[in-house]
Design an enzyme around this catalytic site. Structure first.
Site, PDB file in Angstrom:
ATOM      1  N   GLY A 152       6.212   6.885   3.453  1.00  0.00           N
ATOM      2  CA  GLY A 152       5.827   6.705   4.859  1.00  0.00           C
ATOM      3  C   GLY A 152       4.411   7.098   5.193  1.00  0.00           C
ATOM      4  O   GLY A 152       4.063   7.208   6.370  1.00  0.00           O
ATOM      5  N   GLY A 161       1.674   5.342   4.549  1.00  0.00           N
ATOM      6  CA  GLY A 161       0.833   4.190   4.892  1.00  0.00           C
ATOM      7  C   GLY A 161       0.197   3.497   3.707  1.00  0.00           C
ATOM      8  O   GLY A 161      -0.796   2.782   3.857  1.00  0.00           O
ATOM      9  N   LYS A 162       0.770   3.658   2.509  1.00  0.00           N
ATOM     10  CA  LYS A 162       0.197   3.019   1.304  1.00  0.00           C
ATOM     11  C   LYS A 162       0.256   1.502   1.397  1.00  0.00           C
ATOM     12  O   LYS A 162      -0.746   0.815   1.167  1.00  0.00           O
ATOM     13  CB  LYS A 162       0.964   3.482   0.047  1.00  0.00           C
ATOM     14  CG  LYS A 162       0.906   4.975  -0.184  1.00  0.00           C
ATOM     15  CD  LYS A 162       1.683   5.387  -1.415  1.00  0.00           C
ATOM     16  CE  LYS A 162       3.142   5.032  -1.362  1.00  0.00           C
ATOM     17  NZ  LYS A 162       3.869   5.667  -0.247  1.00  0.00           N
ATOM     18  N   SER A 163       1.436   0.975   1.731  1.00  0.00           N
ATOM     19  CA  SER A 163       1.602  -0.485   1.795  1.00  0.00           C
ATOM     20  C   SER A 163       0.711  -1.111   2.856  1.00  0.00           C
ATOM     21  O   SER A 163       0.250  -2.241   2.703  1.00  0.00           O
ATOM     22  CB  SER A 163       3.072  -0.846   2.059  1.00  0.00           C
ATOM     23  OG  SER A 163       3.893  -0.417   0.989  1.00  0.00           O
ATOM     24  N   TYR A 164       0.454  -0.363   3.945  1.00  0.00           N
ATOM     25  CA  TYR A 164      -0.419  -0.886   5.010  1.00  0.00           C
ATOM     26  C   TYR A 164      -1.828  -1.120   4.466  1.00  0.00           C
ATOM     27  O   TYR A 164      -2.459  -2.141   4.766  1.00  0.00           O
ATOM     28  CB  TYR A 164      -0.462   0.098   6.179  1.00  0.00           C
ATOM     29  CG  TYR A 164      -1.328  -0.374   7.323  1.00  0.00           C
ATOM     30  CD1 TYR A 164      -0.877  -1.356   8.203  1.00  0.00           C
ATOM     31  CD2 TYR A 164      -2.597   0.155   7.525  1.00  0.00           C
ATOM     32  CE1 TYR A 164      -1.671  -1.799   9.247  1.00  0.00           C
ATOM     33  CE2 TYR A 164      -3.393  -0.276   8.576  1.00  0.00           C
ATOM     34  CZ  TYR A 164      -2.926  -1.254   9.437  1.00  0.00           C
ATOM     35  OH  TYR A 164      -3.717  -1.701  10.469  1.00  0.00           O
ATOM     36  N   ASP A 209       0.839  -0.761  -5.598  1.00  0.00           N
ATOM     37  CA  ASP A 209       1.419  -0.037  -4.464  1.00  0.00           C
ATOM     38  C   ASP A 209       2.513   0.862  -5.031  1.00  0.00           C
ATOM     39  O   ASP A 209       3.599   0.400  -5.375  1.00  0.00           O
ATOM     40  CB  ASP A 209       1.992  -1.038  -3.450  1.00  0.00           C
ATOM     41  CG  ASP A 209       2.525  -0.356  -2.196  1.00  0.00           C
ATOM     42  OD1 ASP A 209       2.344   0.872  -2.075  1.00  0.00           O
ATOM     43  OD2 ASP A 209       3.126  -1.045  -1.362  1.00  0.00           O
ATOM     44  N   GLY A 268       6.778   5.813  -2.761  1.00  0.00           N
ATOM     45  CA  GLY A 268       6.425   7.074  -2.124  1.00  0.00           C
ATOM     46  C   GLY A 268       7.117   8.269  -2.735  1.00  0.00           C
ATOM     47  O   GLY A 268       8.321   8.226  -3.008  1.00  0.00           O
TER      48      GLY A 268
END
Length: 536
Positions: free
Chosen positions: A110, A112-115, A257, A260
């Site tokens: 959560g 924000g890596k994928s963002y 990616d 998490g």
């Protein structure tokens, strides 16, 4: 970035999420300038200061445009375009120069890596923007004696098993095999590699692969990535020479990616989610050990040799080049701004701090096509001689020689194919698939159906079960319960024995009955209401 350059490290902090807002979390992160990140201990108020190549403040100072894009309202805010200009432009420049490039995002669940990597709606991340810019530059740089080829592949590492995200073929038991090539290092055997002619084709492949990713809800993130995802772009530049023959630059761009990291107590995971979390944390721990070993090894500067544990996880095998080999590498460390995530955020910042000291040794991947083909032919003759001579006498050694021979042959065939042939082959693969998909969509509009029915809460597969008029039994299929051996009293299934097979711990052999009277409404009855008897 020249030979022996350090990994470029950037840190990015996101806004508070809904969970953090609900709990009235306090901000513990500050970024006073471009390269500095400060974290404050919520208990003692003690500050720890870190310096990176880039510190991106994306916590506040933005507004949402009508098209959904988050644009800065002050200069401190780092939007998607700025992150691309700082990091993505360098990836593209290195690719054109013929270097391998790797960009990976690290952080807790959560954060924000994928963002940053993929993006969200109109806020495109680095992957789609790099792809779009690559084809723009190809169009601008096209010359008569130049030929450009772009291939993409996408995979995920889920519970130490590699799964191809660009194929509908079920993966083999245990996942795809990870092999090691004597020259090129670790690779995934039989991974789908698709030639693409433009950004729209890549965008379609990204969407296809993203839908197949393994995600699940945890308390920290409603769409938590449960697997490490690697999107790979292979970019070839071929040029003809006046005296005959051709030369080629080849660049492999790996955009990673990572799943998490998480604490079980914070994420609220249990059952399958807990098991996944354990495996994720183990692979990330191995990644941390590799980073530390590389840091210690390069710090020793020719002293005691340090063993790098690449082979301890599938992830570190496939990231070997990115971390300590032939690649120019960028790392984005994504962090939470909230006090409740202080320990995980501090751990991420320390991880990133170690990573920035690692140096890689990237070289331009340039070869003469004719010379490369000649060398492969010569190596094939040598391998055939070794196989005929029995290798070192072991079956394992002979099998390795045969695998290498087959790989060389495949590489030669690919090199000798024209780009038009490769594109035509890929198009032919999708002709049948496109018509089947169209038929399926037309059938779904006419018939009642269950969509995405799967025991896995992540819904990683898109499965459609059509429900014909009459009764359809749902349950766990057992041979003794087949229509040949059982009869129903009252609610008898149709003569065709319609049956939807499910699996799982709580699924009964006959679990429920779906009653479709007129194809407008389907009624579900628990099987306990249906009496039946067995005939043996």
């Amino acid at each position: 970035m020249g030979k022996g350059d350090s990994i470029l490290v950037a840190v990015r902090v996101r806004p508070f999420n809904d969970r953090e807002k609900t709990r009235n979390c306090k901000l513990v992160i500050e970024m006073p300038d471009e390269g500095t990140t400060v974290i404050r201990d919520p208990k003692t108020n003690e500050e720890k200061r870190f310096t990176y190549d880039h510190s991106y403040w994306s916590h506040d100072g933005f507004s949402e445009k009508k098209n959904g894009y988050f644009e800065p309202t002050d200069a401190h805010y780092a939007d998607q375009k700025r992150v691309f200009e700082d990091l993505g432009r360098g990836v593209l420049a290195n690719a054109w120069a013929g270097y391998n490039c790797s960009l990976f995002a690290y952080g807790q669940t959560g954060s924000g890596k994928s963002y940053s990597i993929v993006g969200f709606k109109n806020n495109k991340g680095i992957v789609p923007i790099v792809c779009e810019e690559l084809f723009k530059q190809i169009t601008e740089k096209k010359k008569k004696n130049m030929q450009f080829e772009v291939f993409v592949s996408m995979m995920e590492i889920y519970c130490e098993k590699v799964r191809d995200l660009l194929t509908t073929t079920p993966p083999p038991k245990g996942g795809l095999k990870v092999r090691e090539h004597p020259k090129n290092g670790f690779y995934v055997e039989n991974l789908t590699t698709v030639p693409v002619n433009g950004f729209k084709e890549i965008e379609t492949k990204i969407e296809e692969g993203t839908k197949n990713r393994t995600i699940a809800a945890t308390q920290m993130n409603a769409t938590s990535s449960r697997a490490h995802t690697i999107f790979k772009i292979t970019f070839n530049q071929k040029s003809s020479k006046q005296g005959g023959g051709a030369s080629m630059k080849k660049s492999e761009i790996n955009l990673v990616d990572l799943a998490g990291s998480e604490r079980q107590s914070a994420a609220g995971t249990e059952g399958d989610r807990l098991k996944e979390g354990i495996v994720i944390n183990q692979s990330l721990t191995t990644l941390g050990r590799v980073i530390k070993a590389l840091h210690d090894s390069q710090k020793a500067n020719g002293g005691k040799k340090t063993q790098i544990p690449y082979r301890d996880s599938v992830l570190t095998c496939l990231l070997k080049n990115a971390l300590g080999g032939n690649s120019k590498t960028i790392m984005i460390a994504a962090i939470s701004p909230a006090d409740i995530n202080y320990e995980e955020t501090l751990s991420t910042l320390r991880f990133a701090d170690r990573a920035k000291s690692i140096k890689t040794n990237a070289v331009v991947n340039e070869n003469q096509t004719e010379r490369a083909l000649r060398e492969l032919r010569e190596e094939n003759l040598r391998l055939q001689g070794q196989i005929q001579g029995g290798g070192d006498g072991s079956n394992e050694e002979i099998e390795k020689l045969r695998q290498q021979l087959a790989e060389n042959q495949k590489e030669m065939e690919e090199m000798e194919k024209s780009w038009q042939q490769k594109i035509a082959e890929e198009a032919s693969k999708h002709i049948g698939g496109a018509s089947e998909k169209a038929e399926m969509e037309a059938k779904k509009k006419k018939m009642c159906h269950l969509w995405n029915l799967n025991e896995d809460p992540a819904l990683t597969n898109v499965i459609v079960h059509f429900i014909p008029i009459g009764d359809t039994v749902v349950g766990k299929w057992l041979e003794i319960y087949s229509p040949k051996y059982f009869h129903f009293k009252g609610n008898k299934p149709t003569s065709s024995g319609n049956f939807i097979q499910m699996s799982g711990l709580s699924i009964l052999p006959q679990h429920a009955v779906l009653k479709n009277g007129n194809n407008n409404a389907v009624h579900l009855h628990p099987y306990s209401e249906v009496s039946f008897f067995l005939i043996f």
